[in-house]
Design an enzyme around this catalytic site. Sequence first.
Site, PDB file in Angstrom:
ATOM      1  N   ARG A  17    -111.220 -79.105 -60.613  1.00 12.92           N
ATOM      2  CA  ARG A  17    -109.769 -79.341 -60.542  1.00 12.92           C
ATOM      3  C   ARG A  17    -109.348 -80.466 -61.485  1.00 12.92           C
ATOM      4  O   ARG A  17    -108.200 -80.536 -61.888  1.00 12.92           O
ATOM      5  CB  ARG A  17    -109.336 -79.593 -59.101  1.00 12.92           C
ATOM      6  CG  ARG A  17    -109.438 -78.324 -58.235  1.00 12.92           C
ATOM      7  CD  ARG A  17    -108.938 -78.518 -56.830  1.00 12.92           C
ATOM      8  NE  ARG A  17    -109.810 -79.362 -56.032  1.00 12.92           N
ATOM      9  CZ  ARG A  17    -110.754 -78.926 -55.208  1.00 12.92           C
ATOM     10  NH1 ARG A  17    -110.959 -77.621 -55.074  1.00 12.92           N
ATOM     11  NH2 ARG A  17    -111.494 -79.765 -54.518  1.00 12.92           N
ATOM     12  N   GLU A  37    -117.870 -86.157 -49.351  1.00 19.40           N
ATOM     13  CA  GLU A  37    -117.252 -86.163 -48.022  1.00 19.40           C
ATOM     14  C   GLU A  37    -117.988 -85.178 -47.115  1.00 19.40           C
ATOM     15  O   GLU A  37    -118.080 -85.356 -45.906  1.00 19.40           O
ATOM     16  CB  GLU A  37    -115.790 -85.746 -48.184  1.00 19.40           C
ATOM     17  CG  GLU A  37    -114.938 -85.822 -46.938  1.00 19.40           C
ATOM     18  CD  GLU A  37    -113.518 -85.307 -47.178  1.00 19.40           C
ATOM     19  OE1 GLU A  37    -112.649 -85.621 -46.355  1.00 19.40           O
ATOM     20  OE2 GLU A  37    -113.280 -84.597 -48.170  1.00 19.40           O
TER      21      GLU A  37
END
Lengths: 139, 191
Positions: A26, A63
């Site tokens: 991204r 994460e």
Amino acid sequence: MILAFVPWLVDANNRARPDWTGIEARGFIFGPPIALAIGAKFVPLRKPGKLPGEVISEDYVLEYGKDCLQMHIGAVQPEERALVVDDLIATGGTLCAAMNLLERVGAEVVECACVIELPDLKGRERLKGKPLYVLVESH
Amino acid sequence: MFAAENGLKGDPRLQAISRAIRVVPDFPKPGIMFQDITTLLLDHKAFKDTVDIFVDRYRDMDVSVVAGVEARGFMFGPAIALAIGAKFVPLRKPRKLPGEVIAESYVLEYGTDCLEMHVGAVEPGERAIVIDDLVATGGTLSAAIKLLERVGAEVVECACVIGLPEVKDCCRIKGKPLYILVEPRLSDECC
């Protein structure tokens, strides 16, 4: 959104034209238009096995798991001033790996830039004191 | 069609773009001369010229969608979309897009894969171009065209920086025109 980045980058650019590195995938959506607008080169930081030439690698904790980021050797020269862009900063692990790659080849990371920050995850604190520029927060 | 045969014959920008692309032998497997566009991205003028050539071609073609194929299509597509006032729609590998998707499987030059697009990203009747760094067999572009047509869009053209010789004789993918800037080089030796 791009316009929000550009004035800030022009200020940072007054000293020396920075490189603009983007993190797969991204970061590739935002990084290249910004690099083109400010006259910088764009350097993709990619998952393992994607870059065809000789690379350096940096492992990091996500994460949600762990991963590895790679950069082409020779893409960035010592003492070049670099910016890192990604769409979002969560724990900061990915950005920290990106910064490590750049610093290992002798570049100076000027700032990290993300569209979105998840401030509750305190990723900002993992950037080794480097500034972070974000457009929006999400809680 | 190749840009040199369609109005850009002798354009020095095309030579510089070709030279800026690095050839890496035997990647991802022996026998393949991989056309590495990351060196093009390091050459600001050549990178800008690449985008400008596509922008000049598409700005007056009433294109509202630039669909870019993951991941190297993402490096060119957004800049083109921004310049022509179109939206950018990423076409991604499975399970990367978080919302509801439609999926299309395809055969690669070296294996099989699947491409996905968000439902609702493209509306029926929109005019779209598909962008990728390179076209080999056309399998990936065919899948991209199918995704867009399945939601009712009209694919105006497919655009690639590099086109392998196989497509030179067949300048259409699924009946759609193909626009290519350069051919691959065989090596980084002086040509």
